[in-house]
Scaffold this motif. Structure first.
Motif, PDB file in Angstrom:
ATOM      1  N   GLU A 115       0.920  -1.024   0.032  1.00 57.48           N
ATOM      2  CA  GLU A 115       0.105   0.132   0.038  1.00 57.48           C
ATOM      3  C   GLU A 115       0.929   1.303  -0.045  1.00 57.48           C
ATOM      4  O   GLU A 115       0.773   2.528  -0.676  1.00 57.48           O
ATOM      5  CB  GLU A 115      -1.112  -0.016   1.025  1.00 57.48           C
ATOM      6  N   ARG A 121       2.322   1.617  -3.348  1.00 56.41           N
ATOM      7  CA  ARG A 121       1.509   1.994  -4.378  1.00 56.41           C
ATOM      8  C   ARG A 121       1.295   3.573  -4.243  1.00 56.41           C
ATOM      9  O   ARG A 121       1.088   4.317  -5.228  1.00 56.41           O
ATOM     10  CB  ARG A 121       0.282   1.424  -4.311  1.00 56.41           C
ATOM     11  N   ARG A 122       1.472   4.091  -3.126  1.00 57.83           N
ATOM     12  CA  ARG A 122       0.991   5.546  -2.806  1.00 57.83           C
ATOM     13  C   ARG A 122       2.206   6.259  -3.445  1.00 57.83           C
ATOM     14  O   ARG A 122       2.208   7.430  -4.033  1.00 57.83           O
ATOM     15  CB  ARG A 122       0.813   5.883  -1.225  1.00 57.83           C
ATOM     16  N   ALA A 162       1.847   6.419  -7.199  1.00 55.56           N
ATOM     17  CA  ALA A 162       0.952   7.256  -7.604  1.00 55.56           C
ATOM     18  C   ALA A 162       1.348   8.714  -7.553  1.00 55.56           C
ATOM     19  O   ALA A 162       1.299   9.467  -8.649  1.00 55.56           O
ATOM     20  CB  ALA A 162      -0.401   7.187  -7.008  1.00 55.56           C
ATOM     21  N   GLN A 201      -4.078   1.339 -10.586  1.00 58.16           N
ATOM     22  CA  GLN A 201      -4.389   2.054  -9.470  1.00 58.16           C
ATOM     23  C   GLN A 201      -5.549   2.958 -10.370  1.00 58.16           C
ATOM     24  O   GLN A 201      -5.026   3.579 -11.174  1.00 58.16           O
ATOM     25  CB  GLN A 201      -3.299   2.856  -8.752  1.00 58.16           C
TER      26      GLN A 201
END
Length: 171
Positions: free
Chosen positions: A56, A59-60, A63, A85
């Motif tokens: 997580e 992925r943040r 992005a 995403q």
């Protein structure tokens, strides 16, 4: 609006970094790889981020790196999971996105399915195949163009990518 000339997406082993760097060189543009950007900024490997902070968090970071990389004229390669995403998919709207498609035989030869790829650490071939089945619809939906890399050398793939990009530039 300034934006990447082309954004490369695809699974691990598709050749996004190798092809992207060569396309950027041929176009006289900087090359940006969001995974490399994250590694540079975090001062640790993608694998370490996954293991220590979790997917997580990665992925943040991914992005955010994608968002920050969309406002310059570059050739941009996104990590394989970035386009999955929703936030990143929304960012890609209106951009030139090229999906580098690859079969498992070519991908395994390119990346070797070693431990540096955290999502492929356990049963890499089955995991890659399952991951590609899940991700393919998003890759195809987001793509302006698709280049199949199966059985092709890097130079041939680069030429195909350039043909798409330069045709649009001249239209």
């Amino acid at each position: 609006m300034v934006s990447p000339r082309v954004i490369l997406i695809g699974p691990p082993g598709a050749g996004k970094s190798t092809v992207g760097a060569m396309v950027a060189d041929r176009l006289g543009l900087p090359f940006v790889d969001t995974d490399a950007l994250i590694v540079q900024e975090q001062q640790r490997s993608v694998s370490d981020i996954f293991v220590v902070d979790g997917e997580e968090t990665f992925r943040r970071l991914e992005a955010d790196a994608a968002r920050r990389s969309l406002d310059a004229e570059t050739v941009l390669a996104l990590g394989g999971g970035a386009p999955i995403q929703d936030a990143v998919a929304e960012l890609l709207a209106g951009h030139r996105v090229l999906f580098l498609d690859v079969a498992i035989a070519d991908a395994s030869g390119r990346i070797g399915f070693d431990q540096s790829r955290p999502l492929l650490a356990v049963n890499p071939r089955a995991t890659w195949s399952r991951m590609m089945t899940q991700r393919r619809p998003a890759y195809e939906r987001l793509a302006t163009w698709v280049v199949d890399t199966a059985g092709k050398d890097v130079e041939t793939v680069v030429e195909e990518v350039l043909a798409h990009v330069t045709k649009v530039d001249h239209d």
